[in-house]
Design an enzyme around this catalytic site. Structure first.
Site, PDB file in Angstrom:
ATOM      1  N   ALA A 102      -5.323  -9.875  11.527  1.00 27.39           N
ATOM      2  CA  ALA A 102      -4.929  -8.784  12.426  1.00 27.39           C
ATOM      3  C   ALA A 102      -4.422  -7.648  11.555  1.00 27.39           C
ATOM      4  O   ALA A 102      -4.056  -7.859  10.403  1.00 27.39           O
ATOM      5  CB  ALA A 102      -3.833  -9.280  13.355  1.00 27.39           C
ATOM      6  N   GLY A 157      -6.380 -13.649  11.969  1.00 24.77           N
ATOM      7  CA  GLY A 157      -7.305 -13.243  13.026  1.00 24.77           C
ATOM      8  C   GLY A 157      -8.758 -13.261  12.557  1.00 24.77           C
ATOM      9  O   GLY A 157      -9.668 -13.463  13.359  1.00 24.77           O
ATOM     10  N   GLU A 206      -9.842 -16.614  13.007  1.00 24.58           N
ATOM     11  CA  GLU A 206      -9.928 -16.888  14.447  1.00 24.58           C
ATOM     12  C   GLU A 206     -11.228 -16.336  15.035  1.00 24.58           C
ATOM     13  O   GLU A 206     -11.833 -16.957  15.912  1.00 24.58           O
ATOM     14  CB  GLU A 206      -8.700 -16.314  15.158  1.00 24.58           C
ATOM     15  CG  GLU A 206      -7.450 -17.135  14.818  1.00 24.58           C
ATOM     16  CD  GLU A 206      -6.163 -16.520  15.326  1.00 24.58           C
ATOM     17  OE1 GLU A 206      -5.896 -15.352  14.979  1.00 24.58           O
ATOM     18  OE2 GLU A 206      -5.440 -17.197  16.070  1.00 24.58           O
ATOM     19  N   GLU A 220      -0.404 -16.952   9.098  1.00 26.54           N
ATOM     20  CA  GLU A 220       0.554 -16.262   9.961  1.00 26.54           C
ATOM     21  C   GLU A 220       1.991 -16.704   9.720  1.00 26.54           C
ATOM     22  O   GLU A 220       2.919 -15.894   9.813  1.00 26.54           O
ATOM     23  CB  GLU A 220       0.178 -16.476  11.441  1.00 26.54           C
ATOM     24  CG  GLU A 220      -1.032 -15.663  11.917  1.00 26.54           C
ATOM     25  CD  GLU A 220      -2.369 -16.340  11.635  1.00 26.54           C
ATOM     26  OE1 GLU A 220      -2.399 -17.318  10.852  1.00 26.54           O
ATOM     27  OE2 GLU A 220      -3.388 -15.884  12.185  1.00 26.54           O
TER      28      GLU A 220
HETATM   29  N1  3HC Z   1      -3.491  -5.632   7.835  1.00 28.53           N
HETATM   30  C1  3HC Z   1      -3.419  -4.389   7.306  1.00 28.53           C
HETATM   31  N2  3HC Z   1      -3.462  -4.127   5.971  1.00 28.53           N
HETATM   32  C2  3HC Z   1      -3.615  -5.183   5.165  1.00 28.53           C
HETATM   33  C3  3HC Z   1      -3.706  -6.503   5.642  1.00 28.53           C
HETATM   34  C4  3HC Z   1      -3.650  -6.720   7.049  1.00 28.53           C
HETATM   35  N3  3HC Z   1      -3.764  -7.931   7.595  1.00 28.53           N
HETATM   36  N4  3HC Z   1      -3.829  -7.326   4.592  1.00 28.53           N
HETATM   37  C5  3HC Z   1      -3.819  -6.552   3.489  1.00 28.53           C
HETATM   38  N5  3HC Z   1      -3.682  -5.261   3.836  1.00 28.53           N
HETATM   39  C6  3HC Z   1      -3.638  -4.109   2.938  1.00 28.53           C
HETATM   40  C7  3HC Z   1      -2.470  -4.191   1.964  1.00 28.53           C
HETATM   41  O1  3HC Z   1      -1.281  -3.726   2.549  1.00 28.53           O
HETATM   42  C8  3HC Z   1      -2.964  -3.326   0.828  1.00 28.53           C
HETATM   43  O2  3HC Z   1      -2.765  -1.988   1.224  1.00 28.53           O
HETATM   44  P1  3HC Z   1      -2.488  -0.856   0.111  1.00 28.53           P
HETATM   45  O3  3HC Z   1      -3.702  -0.843  -0.764  1.00 28.53           O
HETATM   46  O4  3HC Z   1      -2.278   0.353   0.911  1.00 28.53           O
HETATM   47  O5  3HC Z   1      -1.259  -1.333  -0.628  1.00 28.53           O
HETATM   48  C9  3HC Z   1      -4.480  -3.576   0.833  1.00 28.53           C
HETATM   49  O6  3HC Z   1      -4.778  -4.148   2.099  1.00 28.53           O
HETATM   50  C10 3HC Z   1      -4.928  -4.545  -0.234  1.00 28.53           C
HETATM   51  O7  3HC Z   1      -4.106  -5.706  -0.158  1.00 28.53           O
HETATM   52  P2  3HC Z   1      -3.600  -6.431  -1.475  1.00 28.53           P
HETATM   53  O8  3HC Z   1      -3.090  -5.435  -2.444  1.00 28.53           O
HETATM   54  O9  3HC Z   1      -2.687  -7.511  -1.009  1.00 28.53           O
HETATM   55  O10 3HC Z   1      -4.952  -6.995  -2.059  1.00 28.53           O
HETATM   56  P3  3HC Z   1      -5.253  -8.428  -2.614  1.00 28.53           P
HETATM   57  O11 3HC Z   1      -6.697  -8.432  -2.943  1.00 28.53           O
HETATM   58  O12 3HC Z   1      -4.282  -8.791  -3.671  1.00 28.53           O
HETATM   59  O13 3HC Z   1      -5.005  -9.438  -1.389  1.00 28.53           O
HETATM   60  C11 3HC Z   1      -5.210 -10.276   0.841  1.00 28.53           C
HETATM   61  C12 3HC Z   1      -5.781  -9.313  -0.232  1.00 28.53           C
HETATM   62  C13 3HC Z   1      -5.386 -11.727   0.372  1.00 28.53           C
HETATM   63  C14 3HC Z   1      -5.986 -10.049   2.104  1.00 28.53           C
HETATM   64  C15 3HC Z   1      -3.706 -10.000   1.031  1.00 28.53           C
HETATM   65  O14 3HC Z   1      -3.508  -8.617   1.240  1.00 28.53           O
HETATM   66  C16 3HC Z   1      -3.104 -10.721   2.188  1.00 28.53           C
HETATM   67  O15 3HC Z   1      -2.733 -11.869   2.068  1.00 28.53           O
HETATM   68  N6  3HC Z   1      -3.001 -10.039   3.359  1.00 28.53           N
HETATM   69  C17 3HC Z   1      -2.327 -10.576   4.503  1.00 28.53           C
HETATM   70  C18 3HC Z   1      -3.285 -11.449   5.277  1.00 28.53           C
HETATM   71  C19 3HC Z   1      -2.626 -11.968   6.514  1.00 28.53           C
HETATM   72  O16 3HC Z   1      -1.471 -12.303   6.538  1.00 28.53           O
HETATM   73  N7  3HC Z   1      -3.415 -12.074   7.597  1.00 28.53           N
HETATM   74  C20 3HC Z   1      -2.893 -12.556   8.836  1.00 28.53           C
HETATM   75  C21 3HC Z   1      -2.336 -11.423   9.612  1.00 28.53           C
HETATM   76  S1  3HC Z   1      -1.517 -11.951  11.089  1.00 28.53           S
HETATM   77  C22 3HC Z   1      -2.768 -12.313  12.159  1.00 28.53           C
HETATM   78  O17 3HC Z   1      -3.908 -12.281  11.795  1.00 28.53           O
HETATM   79  C23 3HC Z   1      -2.348 -12.635  13.547  1.00 28.53           C
HETATM   80  C24 3HC Z   1      -3.447 -13.193  14.357  1.00 28.53           C
HETATM   81  O18 3HC Z   1      -3.359 -14.586  14.400  1.00 28.53           O
HETATM   82  C25 3HC Z   1      -3.369 -12.681  15.758  1.00 28.53           C
END
Ligand code: 3HC
Length: 695
Positions: free
Chosen positions: A66, A105, A108, A128
């Site tokens: 998400a 997501g 998902e 999450e």
């Molecule tokens: N939403 C928005 N922006 C995101 C994002 C997300 N889910 N995940 C990463 N980004 C952004 C980062 O903030 C970063 O932005 P920036 O360049 O402006 O600083 C950019 O993407 C690149 O991220 P990283 O520097 O972390 O790049 P990496 O290659 O090192 O890692 C990644 C990539 C593994 C995807 C890591 O960013 C990560 O773990 N992201 C979080 C993933 C996450 O937690 N997903 C679940 C979200 S909650 C959800 O999905 C709820 C659902 O169940 C309803």
């Protein structure tokens, strides 16, 4: 062929409708993506030429979750659970084509598809819980129907990113592709297209929605799993909520289960823990960014392929191992050939340990060791682009070393010191090109600990800083840029925190109460147990390099007493605690007796403390010092302090760090609490509190 937006487009060829998401940086499921997906599915479903649908992404990854940036604002339609349900309900087979990091997501969406194909190099997960949340779009319901309850619980409650390869036999993937192509994403698209064509040619167009499958609970002992989750969660609530949902819904229909899941997701989204964990995520991303003056362009980092490490003790070995594991070459220098060999053996032991535990494969381990050179001859360092000094803490020896290195290496080599408190501006004077000198303060064990303080001296160039930050990223460290001061940001705060702990001890709290109050609050270890582990003499020697504060007679007296009584901690089996042969800590009345006698000598009135009072004082010492660091410009931003404390000092991530705590309390409360402490203990300990806390 038709296109509905730049972000989500569709392409029809060979009766295959391909939906392509292009939403950098990580194809997160922002409103525009959800809308695009929903419309594309509808459009392809009603197009009689389309028989199979593929969902794919371009860029660095399939959907990584998400869109975290939307959390906290009013949710906009279409909601993700509805989009995934639409995908699953589509009567035409939908294939998810995964690569990169398919997370949250994103997974998902993939789970709702009727087929999943993936590049073998990819990672998938439901992370999450790392944001204080649970999957909120059917993840808790569909994953268990594919890989079984036990494995689903493991994946959801750990939040781990799992390799596609490790899930090969889980049933999650219908095809896994290995490719050595330079263009793996294009290759994946072609392979997925072929997979889709086969479905058509074999007339395999019936869909079998995951949501209609029965849950297999054969291998589950709910009580055992719950105990294990509680233990691992260490105070975090989301993993337990995920467990409760799966246990209470596994016999319901997917749609009933998703209603329960959604309610809990929304509750968690509003929780303090989720706010703190989301702050932690954002703060870590922010920390890597270097604040530069407006209109200046960011300096380009130098290319670093070979790192020199001087000193083969615990720190040097850890730094070398981290560099080798990151694919760099390392030249490690020790004073004698024997010491160099010992360092090489220690590095090999760590790497072989990684192979044994499955963290590294044999070929990678072999390549790591092939990239290591150990020697007692510093001339071998001339091939390195970066040289990190990790010798003992003596400023004169370090200055001599850098003067010598300046003769050996050309003016392009970047020099770094791993000192944890010495004055880097002074050391810089001994370097022939002081602009090429920085601090790189690793935390022990350096191959494991995530934190790295990069220290800018008065002379460090922007290129030197950019290179140190870039190398940190290569080493998979979380780097925080700080300026020079005694102890830099982390240890200066650690010292202030330690001072307060010792004062509380002198005022009447027991060793055990202090440690247990802080560990119950979430700190990884009690502060006095930490001292025993690190060695009480280390701190005492570091403090001896500066005059003791005359206004603070109790300053680290308990530690000094332990030191004077040869109670150095675990290594002497006596410190604040007594340790038995098995290394188990026991309270020791002798240690308490020494401290009470010292309190009497110092005329400190004894009182009893509640656990909350202990936590409050310890936290406010951190807040006070953190604000001073920020005001002095030692750190770039307040959140950098949180990153340091969460990654280097065991501050509970679900509490977001000391400065996040201050922001949650609000400026008025913080100022009034600091004023109270100032009134009671004086402004030399609790200096002016007229701080501006950015909200
Ligand atoms: N939403 C928005 N922006 C995101 C994002 C997300 N889910 N995940 C990463 N980004 C952004 C980062 O903030 C970063 O932005 P920036 O360049 O402006 O600083 C950019 O993407 C690149 O991220 P990283 O520097 O972390 O790049 P990496 O290659 O090192 O890692 C990644 C990539 C593994 C995807 C890591 O960013 C990560 O773990 N992201 C979080 C993933 C996450 O937690 N997903 C679940 C979200 S909650 C959800 O999905 C709820 C659902 O169940 C309803």
């Amino acid at each position: 062929m038709s296109t509905n937006s730049n972000v989500v487009s569709i392409h029809l060829e060979d009766n295959i409708g391909t939906i392509t998401i292009n939403y950098p940086p990580v194809n997160a499921l922002g409103q525009v993506v959800r809308q695009g997906l929903k419309q594309s599915i509808e459009q392809l479903n009603s197009d009689s030429r389309c028989k199979v649908i593929v969902i794919q992404c371009v860029g660095r990854t399939f959907i990584a979750g998400a869109d975290i940036r939307e959390f906290g604002s009013t949710p906009l339609e279409p909601f993700l659970p509805d989009v995934v349900n639409d995908i699953e309900a589509c009567p035409k087979p939908v294939i998810a084509s995964l690569f990169g990091t398919t997370l949250g997501g994103g997974l998902e969406v993939a789970l709702a598809c009727h087929y999943r194909v993936a590049l073998a190099t990819g990672l998938v997960g439901l992370p999450e819980v790392n944001l204080g949340l649970i999957p909120g779009a059917g993840g808790t319901q569909r994953l268990m129907r594919i890989i079984g309850v036990k494995s689903a619980l493991e994946m959801i409650t750990s939040g781990k990113h799992c390799s596609v390869h490790s899930l090969e036999s889980s049933g999650l993937f219908d095809a896994i592709f290995s490719t050595s192509s330079d263009e793996p994403v294009s290759e994946l698209a072609a392979l997925t297209h072929t997979f889709a064509k086969q479905l058509i040619s074999c007339d395999q167009l019936e869909v079998n929605p995951v949501g209609q499958r029965i849950v297999d609970t054969n291998d589950i002992n709910w009580d055992d799993v719950k105990s294990a989750i509680i233990k691992k969660a260490r105070g975090r609530i989301a993993p337990l909520v995920a467990f409760d949902i799966i246990k209470s819904t596994h016999l319901l229909t997917v749609s009933e289960g998703m209603n329960v899941e959604r309610d809990e997701f929304v509750k968690l989204l509003k929780s303090e823990q989720s706010a703190a964990l989301r702050h932690a995520f954002a703060a870590e991303k922010m920390a890597s960014k270097i604040v530069s003056a407006p209109q200046t362009t960011q300096a380009e980092p130098m290319d670093v392929q070979c790192i020199g490490v001087i000193g083969g003790g615990t720190m040097g070995v850890g730094i070398a191992t981290a560099a080798l594991s990151a694919g760099l070459s390392v030249v490690l220098i020790e004073q004698t050939e024997i010491a160099a060999k010992t360092a090489a053996t220690n590095i090999e032991k760590i790497i072989q340990g990684n192979v044994k535990s499955g963290r590294m494969n044999v070929n990678v381990a072999e390549s790591c060791l092939n990239r290591l050179t150990t020697s007692e001859n510093k001339q071998n360092l001339s091939q390195c682009q970066l040289i990190i000094e990790a010798i003992f803490e003596d400023i004169n020896v370090k200055k001599e070393l850098f003067a010598e290195l300046s003769e050996i290496c050309d003016g392009n080599t970047l020099f770094a010191s791993n000192t944890s408190y010495l004055n880097l501006n002074e050391i810089a004077q001994s370097v022939s090109h002081p602009e090429r000198f920085v601090g790189m303060h690793f935390f022990s064990p350096a191959h494991i600990m995530k934190l790295l303080e990069v220290i800018r001296t008065d002379h460090s160039s922007d290129v030197a800083i950019a290179t140190a930050m870039f190398v940190a990223k290569k080493l998979k460290k979380i780097a925080v840029l700080v300026n020079v001061c005694f102890g830099f940001a982390g240890n200066r705060m650690f010292s202030r925190h330690g001072r307060e702990i010792q004062q509380i001890l002198l005022e009447g709290a027991s060793i055990e109460q202090i440690d247990s109050a802080l560990t119950h609050w979430g700190m990884a270890m009690g502060p006095l147990s930490v001292q025993d582990l690190a060695g009480i003499d280390i701190g005492c020697k570091a403090r001896a390099s500066k005059p003791l504060p005359g206004h603070d007679p109790g300053y680290f007296r308990p530690s000094t007493l332990m030191f004077e009584n040869n109670r150095l901690g675990r290594k002497t089996k006596l410190g604040f605690y007594r340790y038995d042969e098995a290394g188990k800590a026991h309270s020791d009345p002798e240690a308490e007796k020494l401290i009470r006698a010292e309190s009497a000598k110092l005329g400190i009135k004894q009182k009893s403390f509640t656990d909350d009072e202990i936590v409050h004082r310890a936290l406010f010492a951190l807040i006070s010092e953190g604000l001073q660091l920020y005001n002095e410009g030692i750190v770039q931003r307040l959140s950098d302090i949180d990153v340091i404390w969460m990654n280097g000092y065991g501050f509970p991530r679900y509490r977001g760090g000391p400065m996040f705590q201050a922001q949650q309390l609000g400026k008025e409360t913080v100022i009034s609490e600091l004023l109270k402490l100032q009134t009671e203990y004086g402004e030399l300990i609790w200096p002016d509190v007229n701080y501006d806390i950015p909200q």
